[in-house]
Motif scaffolding. Structure first.
Motif, PDB file in Angstrom:
ATOM      1  N   VAL A   6       0.790  -1.126   0.114  1.00 56.73           N
ATOM      2  CA  VAL A   6       0.033  -0.010   0.086  1.00 56.73           C
ATOM      3  C   VAL A   6       0.899   1.252   0.029  1.00 56.73           C
ATOM      4  O   VAL A   6       1.777   1.397   1.031  1.00 56.73           O
ATOM      5  N   GLY A  15      -3.165   0.575  -3.665  1.00 48.88           N
ATOM      6  CA  GLY A  15      -2.426  -0.789  -3.268  1.00 48.88           C
ATOM      7  C   GLY A  15      -2.857  -1.767  -4.134  1.00 48.88           C
ATOM      8  O   GLY A  15      -3.699  -1.975  -4.986  1.00 48.88           O
ATOM      9  N   VAL A  47      -6.816   2.692   4.028  1.00 52.39           N
ATOM     10  CA  VAL A  47      -5.975   1.834   4.023  1.00 52.39           C
ATOM     11  C   VAL A  47      -6.764   0.288   4.112  1.00 52.39           C
ATOM     12  O   VAL A  47      -6.429  -0.474   3.314  1.00 52.39           O
ATOM     13  N   VAL A  50      -8.653  -0.220   1.047  1.00 55.92           N
ATOM     14  CA  VAL A  50      -7.893  -0.769  -0.265  1.00 55.92           C
ATOM     15  C   VAL A  50      -7.572  -2.378   0.248  1.00 55.92           C
ATOM     16  O   VAL A  50      -7.582  -2.926  -0.850  1.00 55.92           O
ATOM     17  N   ILE A  62       3.493  -1.002   3.965  1.00 58.05           N
ATOM     18  CA  ILE A  62       2.736   0.274   3.943  1.00 58.05           C
ATOM     19  C   ILE A  62       3.709   1.466   3.900  1.00 58.05           C
ATOM     20  O   ILE A  62       4.611   1.462   4.772  1.00 58.05           O
ATOM     21  N   ILE A 235       4.460   0.745  -4.204  1.00 64.06           N
ATOM     22  CA  ILE A 235       3.640  -0.306  -3.767  1.00 64.06           C
ATOM     23  C   ILE A 235       4.334  -1.537  -3.835  1.00 64.06           C
ATOM     24  O   ILE A 235       4.351  -2.314  -2.815  1.00 64.06           O
TER      25      ILE A 235
END
Length: 245
Positions: A6, A15, A47, A50, A62, A235
């Motif tokens: 992500v 992500g 997040v 996603v 992340i 990513i």
């Protein structure tokens, strides 16, 4: 092997699962807009949206647009100040219910480019720059990362460099490619004076349009190339970090 990555940015959070053998996305990425204000709670919710889009269960890497040490976010230039000294790893891990790794966004992009992209096999000093809402940086010496450099905050013509030469500055001030390239040139020349890199890798979404500005940049001795993974580098690098690579 697949790991989820992500990339939290100032304008978007995106992500996808990453194929770590190929260094590329295993599925088309999913993106949501970064909330404003970009508080820890609201960003964590995005997040989760996603990651949930893919019904993912497993480790997640992340990125964060600021300094990250030990999973704690230390700065917050383009997100809410509530991120400063926040335990992001615990917050995001509890929100997702999954093991997470958190690192600087440009560091993640640089890790990916050095492994799978424009920096592959390169020695000496390499500087990866992500041009977007701000300017992120990742510095490598003989392939080893110097983390959290945040060179977008260097002073340039009385301003923070990212306020002057980021993609957002180009859009906000409606600069022509030529005018903006001149600003980027001055920034690169400043970095070259400080670090004498062999290579600049220019990433972020604007890397897709490198032909519009790279040929306009002069008087920089270092080689300059666009990021090969373009805006997916963060990513991929996040997934690599989660896998311990």
């Amino acid at each position: 092997m697949q790991i989820f990555g992500v990339d939290i940015g100032g304008s978007g959070i995106k992500g996808a699962p990453v194929d770590l053998d190929r260094g590329d996305l295993a599925q088309e990425r999913h993106k949501v807009l970064t909330p404003h204000p970009a508080t820890p709670k609201d960003v964590a919710g995005c997040v989760a949206e996603v990651v949930g889009h893919f019904d993912w269960s497993g480790p997640v890497g992340i990125t964060f647009p600021g300094v990250v040490t030990g999973g704690v976010t230390r700065t917050a230039a383009n997100v809410d100040k509530g991120w400063i000294d926040h335990d992001a790893r615990t917050l995001l891990g509890e929100k997702l219910g999954l093991p997470v790794t958190v690192l600087n966004d440009a560091d993640a992009a640089g890790i990916a480019e050095m492994a799978f992209g424009a920096g592959r096999g390169r020695k000496g000093t390499v500087i990866m720059l992500t041009l977007g809402t701000g300017i992120g940086s990742a510095v490598f010496i003989d392939g080893q990362l110097v983390p959290n450099t945040e060179l977008g905050h260097l002073e340039l013509d009385g301003h923070e460099a990212e306020k002057h030469a980021s993609t957002k500055a180009k859009e906000d001030e409606e600069l022509s490619w030529h005018h903006w390239a001149h600003r980027v040139q001055k920034y690169l020349a400043h970095l070259e004076m400080l670090f004498t890199p062999e290579l600049f890798i220019l990433g972020g979404g604007v890397s897709r349009k490198a032909d519009k500005f790279l040929p306009l940049i002069e008087h920089v001795r270092a080689e300059m190339v666009p990021a090969e993974l373009q805006n997916n580098a963060g990513i991929v690098g996040a997934a690599m970090a989660a896998a311990g690579r």
